[in-house]
Scaffold this active site. Structure first.
Site, PDB file in Angstrom:
ATOM      1  N   ASP A 239       0.841  -1.208   0.000  1.00 55.65           N
ATOM      2  CA  ASP A 239       0.000   0.000   0.000  1.00 55.65           C
ATOM      3  C   ASP A 239       0.875   1.257   0.000  1.00 55.65           C
ATOM      4  O   ASP A 239       0.583   2.247  -0.686  1.00 55.65           O
ATOM      5  CB  ASP A 239      -0.990  -0.002   1.169  1.00 55.65           C
ATOM      6  CG  ASP A 239      -0.450  -0.626   2.444  1.00 55.65           C
ATOM      7  OD1 ASP A 239       0.716  -1.097   2.424  1.00 55.65           O
ATOM      8  OD2 ASP A 239      -1.159  -0.633   3.460  1.00 55.65           O
ATOM      9  N   ASP A 263       1.010  -7.744 -10.504  1.00 53.92           N
ATOM     10  CA  ASP A 263      -0.016  -7.529 -11.520  1.00 53.92           C
ATOM     11  C   ASP A 263      -0.601  -6.119 -11.360  1.00 53.92           C
ATOM     12  O   ASP A 263      -0.730  -5.344 -12.316  1.00 53.92           O
ATOM     13  CB  ASP A 263      -1.105  -8.601 -11.326  1.00 53.92           C
ATOM     14  CG  ASP A 263      -2.069  -8.688 -12.487  1.00 53.92           C
ATOM     15  OD1 ASP A 263      -1.930  -7.884 -13.430  1.00 53.92           O
ATOM     16  OD2 ASP A 263      -2.962  -9.553 -12.450  1.00 53.92           O
TER      17      ASP A 263
END
Ligand code: NAD
Length: 375
Positions: A239, A263
């Protein structure tokens, strides 16, 4: 690990340095079928002056074949690709007529897993200042490589349903991480940095919440980094990495992370560098047949309209040429793409008004300016 050449800009490992290469072409579905032929056209144009021999053999694996014959990856396909081809040029898979996406899972994940293409290399490189949505950032500010683990994690398909389609339903999806798998991708990232003169490697995980799977990533990272004392190693939770990439992408040279986070973070990177239409990727096992593809999918919303951007596929082709050891030809493709951006000879997604084929034709002509010639 296969040796990586050490000079100038970042490069991928060399599989072959010969004059000839055999390429399997799998256009797939949707815009994969539109952009891949343009790449082949440009590859032929760059190979000719250098008298390189590139043989392209096309395979029609995709939704049409699946719906017609029930076949996804034909029997013997993996062995054939592994033994008879140097590389695979891939388009995209995904078709609204196959909501399960079964054919895509069998073909693309099948190739990644069964050819053991454990490195997913996704360069984030701004090729033209005006393409980034970030204010006041230039080409020099956005140049990094994301290495995504490509054979494990949440993508292995281990899991199941309990009491499916009832109000009490439970769905479980396992995150599979092996020491071998984690170690080889982290080592690859450090090796890549060392051999390309890059100074910083950032490993990203979510070990504060994923206290087993990503604890393994933490421990392996600590072990491996000791072998690369000249490289600044850093850890960020995923994050935080997402925030920092947007705030100041200059902080990063090489990022290494797991399958799922790679991804996602590489799509964020793609946007920083001009959008999905421009983003290339390589699925690599050093020294073995590897697969190169644009990051984007089959884009059913624009398929058949002739407006898909072929530049991501052409840049993936440049990565393939590097992998084959054809450095100058790879550079020629990149220069041609840069001039298309400079001269705004681009498709609507990049603000232009050109069609897929027109851009391909233009690049095939332009690449001749930069292509190396046979001595
Ligand atoms: N590697 C792959 O084969 C791959 C990757 C991602 C998605 N998919 C599949 O593709 C299908 C569509 O997925 P999606 O819509 O989430 O992603 P997508 O990448 O196909 O499209 C996302 C958006 O970007 C646009 N876009 C993508 N590539 C473009 C290009 N070259 N030129 C211009 N615009 C472009 C599309 O029009 C769309 O608006 C799904 O079936 C998905 O599973 C396949």
């Amino acid at each position: 690990m296969t040796p990586i050449e050490n000079s100038g800009a970042a490069k991928l490992p060399v599989r072959r340095g010969g004059k000839a290469a055999r390429i399997a072409v799998i256009p797939g579905d949707g815009i994969g079928k539109e952009v891949t032929p343009e790449s082949v056209k440009v590859l032929r144009a760059v190979a000719a002056p250098a008298q390189r021999q590139m043989e392209f053999i096309e395979f029609d694996w995709g939704a049409d074949k699946y719906l017609r014959e029930g076949v996804t990856l034909p029997a013997g396909a993996l062995e054939m690709l592994r033994d008879e081809f140097d590389a695979i040029l891939f388009g995209a898979l995904g078709d609204p007529r196959v909501p399960s996406n079964q054919h895509a899972a069998d073909i693309l994940l099948g190739l990644r897993f069964k050819l053991d293409l454990y490195v997913n290399a996704r360069p984030v490189e701004l090729l033209s200042d005006r393409m980034t949505p970030l204010r006041d950032r230039t080409e020099n500010d956005i140049r990094l490589m994301v290495f995504r683990e490509n054979t494990e994690g949440l993508y292995v398909g281990v899991g199941g349903f309990f009491k499916k389609d009832t109000p009490d339903e439970i769905a479980v999806q396992e995150d599979v991480n092996s020491r071998k798998g984690v170690e080889r991708i982290i080592r690859y990232a450090f090796e890549y940095a060392r051999q390309n003169g890059l100074k910083r490697v950032c490993m990203s995980d979510k070990s504060n919440a994923m206290t087993f799977a990503h604890d393994l990533w933490q421990r392996v990272f600590k072990e491996v980094k000791q072998h690369y004392p000249e490289i600044e190693s850093r850890h960020l939770y995923i994050d935080t990495l997402a925030m920092e990439l947007v705030r100041d992408p200059r902080q990063f040279d090489v990022i290494v992370t797991c399958n799922l986070f790679g991804d996602i973070i590489s799509d964020l990177g793609a946007q920083l560098a001009g959008g999905l239409g421009l983003a290339p990727s390589g699925n690599i096992h050093p020294g073995q047949t590897s697969l190169f593809e644009p990051v984007h999918g089959s884009a059913p919303n624009i398929a058949g309209k002739g407006i898909a951007n072929p530049l991501g596929s052409v840049l993936a082709s440049a990565m393939m040429l590097e992998f084959l050891g054809w450095k100058s030809e790879a550079m020629a493709l990149r220069e041609a793409v840069k001039s298309a951006l400079r001269e705004n000879f681009v498709t609507p997604d990049l603000g232009g008004d050109k069609g897929t084929r027109a851009v391909g034709d233009w690049l095939a002509q332009r690449v001749a300016r930069y292509a190396p010639r046979a001595a």
